[in-house]
Write an enzyme that holds these catalytic residues in place. Structure first.
Site, mmCIF file in Angstrom:
data_model
loop_
_atom_site.group_PDB
_atom_site.id
_atom_site.type_symbol
_atom_site.label_atom_id
_atom_site.label_comp_id
_atom_site.label_asym_id
_atom_site.label_seq_id
_atom_site.Cartn_x
_atom_site.Cartn_y
_atom_site.Cartn_z
ATOM 1 C CE LYS A 124 -7.231 -6.638 -0.669
ATOM 2 N NZ LYS A 124 -8.432 -5.083 -0.873
ATOM 3 C CG ASP A 164 -10.483 -8.647 -2.770
ATOM 4 O OD1 ASP A 164 -9.603 -8.821 -3.778
ATOM 5 O OD2 ASP A 164 -10.332 -6.831 -2.796
#
Length: 451
Positions: A124, A164
């Site tokens: 991430k 995201d």
């Protein structure tokens, strides 16, 4: 927790006491793994390794606004685990981004990607940059500066980021163009790309569609369908929009959605026409959801009240809830309100949107509760399918991608349900998802010598 998992957690607290989101995510997983450790003590070394990122990158991102003023943001990439494939996980651009949030997301991503059945590790990244209120030129300059550093650490067989919160098609395009310029190669180093340059059909819809498919499978275990159910949805971004679309398609009635300013309640239901308006409002105009209530008199708008210790959206009577906004949006009081309002199926479209006390209430009541690492795995699943299409230099049809997504989400549900039953916790999708995701990664780590 048993003594093994508690020892691991205590070490984490000692090392990172100021990372509450990461510790919260780890605690949930470790609690689920206690029975696994009792049966499989050989996994103890894996536990100590799996909670540490393989690589943690932090860098500065300088950029100039339209007035020529210099700004400096922080950029991050957490490469958490590559035991079963290249690192895979989104980039988030939002002022709230910090190491704790990104480590929690990367940790969750490891198990989520494991559940998809596709060969993807977990990672991430992102920045505390806020795209809201910025011009296209300012966003472009930031994205190019961000990729100027990130390009050193990613690649089609190493680390493949996606979008995201705050990172959509515009941002992916700017970053991809910069990578191509730097490397002089056209390769699938980002997913969520435009269809004209390597993207996959159904990628924007995947997380929302996948969440609804997972809820559909949970309802099947009780002989029920989504048709005729009243559904609460939070958020109004990509995941929320397509969760609403799929609910409408399957005959359900969605009556809420929200943004950071407040939420709308439309008792008559959000129709296809109304959803098109929401998409134009949020994707094109980048406006507030309050305008929905101005256009449609059947709806009421309630602004956020920071004095409240609960979200009144979750007090609306319904059958199904799909939290699709952000982490920790459902607390214990919200969970009580959902249960009191008749909700008996919850599918998490966001990452960890329910606090530990909320999760405890859902599990204790025995409702159908699909945690994010299982229920929202559709997005990364189609990202994996996009990687496969890039490698083959070929695109599947929308119907082919949708069928594969449906199959993956159905398989994830079965895997979670079967694993929970195997460990004596039938119907506990939290335990099932954590255990099933962990075992696959643990076996790979042991086989590779825990490097």
């Amino acid at each position: 927790m048993n003594s093994i998992t508690k020892a691991v957690y205590d070490k984490m607290v000692a090392k990172d006491p100021n990372q509450p989101e990461f510790l919260q995510a780890a605690m949930e997983v470790l609690e689920s793994l206690s029975p696994v450790m009792e049966k499989n003590p050989q996994y103890e070394p894996v536990l100590n390794a799996i909670v540490e990122p393989e690589r943690l990158l932090q860098f500065r991102v300088p950029w100039y606004d339209d007035m020529g003023n210099l700004h400096v943001n922080r950029g991050y990439r957490i490469e958490m685990n590559s035991a079963i494939g290249p690192y895979k996980g989104g980039l988030r651009f939002h002022p709230s981004v910090n190491l704790s949030i990104l480590k929690f997301l990367a940790f969750e991503q490891v198990f989520k990607n494991s559940l998809t059945t596709l060969p993807m590790g977990g990672g991430k990244g992102g920045s505390d940059f806020d795209p809201k209120g910025k011009s296209d030129a300012e966003v472009r300059k930031f994205c190019q500066s961000f990729m100027l550093e990130l390009n050193r650490h990613i690649g089609p067989n190493t680390d493949v980021p996606a979008g995201d919160i705050g990172v959509g098609g515009r941002e992916i395009g700017f970053m991809f163009g910069m990578y191509k310029k730097i490397k002089n190669e056209f390769t699938g180093i980002l997913t969520g790309k435009g269809m004209e340059w390597g993207g996959s059909l159904l990628r924007p819809e995947a997380t929302g569609y996948g969440c609804v498919y997972f809820v559909r499978e949970m309802l099947k275990t009780r002989g029920e369908k989504l048709e005729g159910k009243t559904v609460l949805v939070s958020g109004s971004g990509n995941v929320s929009q397509y969760a609403i679309e799929k609910c409408i398609e399957l005959g359900a009635k969605v009556v809420t959605c929200s943004d950071s300013g407040g939420w709308i309640h439309d008792p008559e239901g959000i129709t296809t026409e109304k959803l098109s308006y929401i998409m134009e409002l949020k994707n094109v105009k980048r406006a507030r959801i309050s305008e929905y209530a101005t256009k449609y008199t059947s709806a009421t708008y309630t602004p956020v009240d920071s004095a409240l210790d609960y979200n009144p959206l979750w007090a609306v009577k319904a059958d199904v809830a799909l939290p699709c906004a952000t982490q920790n949006e459902i607390n214990g009081k919200d969970a009580d309100n959902l249960l009191a309002g008749g909700v008996y199926a919850v599918g998490e479209g966001a990452n960890m949107p329910t606090t530990p006390d909320g999760v405890e209430k859902f599990v204790k009541e025995g409702i159908l509760y699909g945690p994010g690492k299982a229920a929202n795995a559709g997005g990364v699943a189609v990202s994996g399918l996009e990687m496969a299409q890039n490698s083959a230099r070929y695109n599947w049809t929308r119907e082919e991608v949708d069928a594969k997504l449906d199959t993956i989400m159905t398989t994830i549900h079965k895997n979670c349900a079967d694993t929970a039953a195997e460990y004596g916790m039938p119907g506990n999708y939290v335990a099932g998802a954590n255990i099933a995701g962990f075992i696959k990664v643990a076996e790979a780590m042991l086989a590779q010598g825990l490097v």
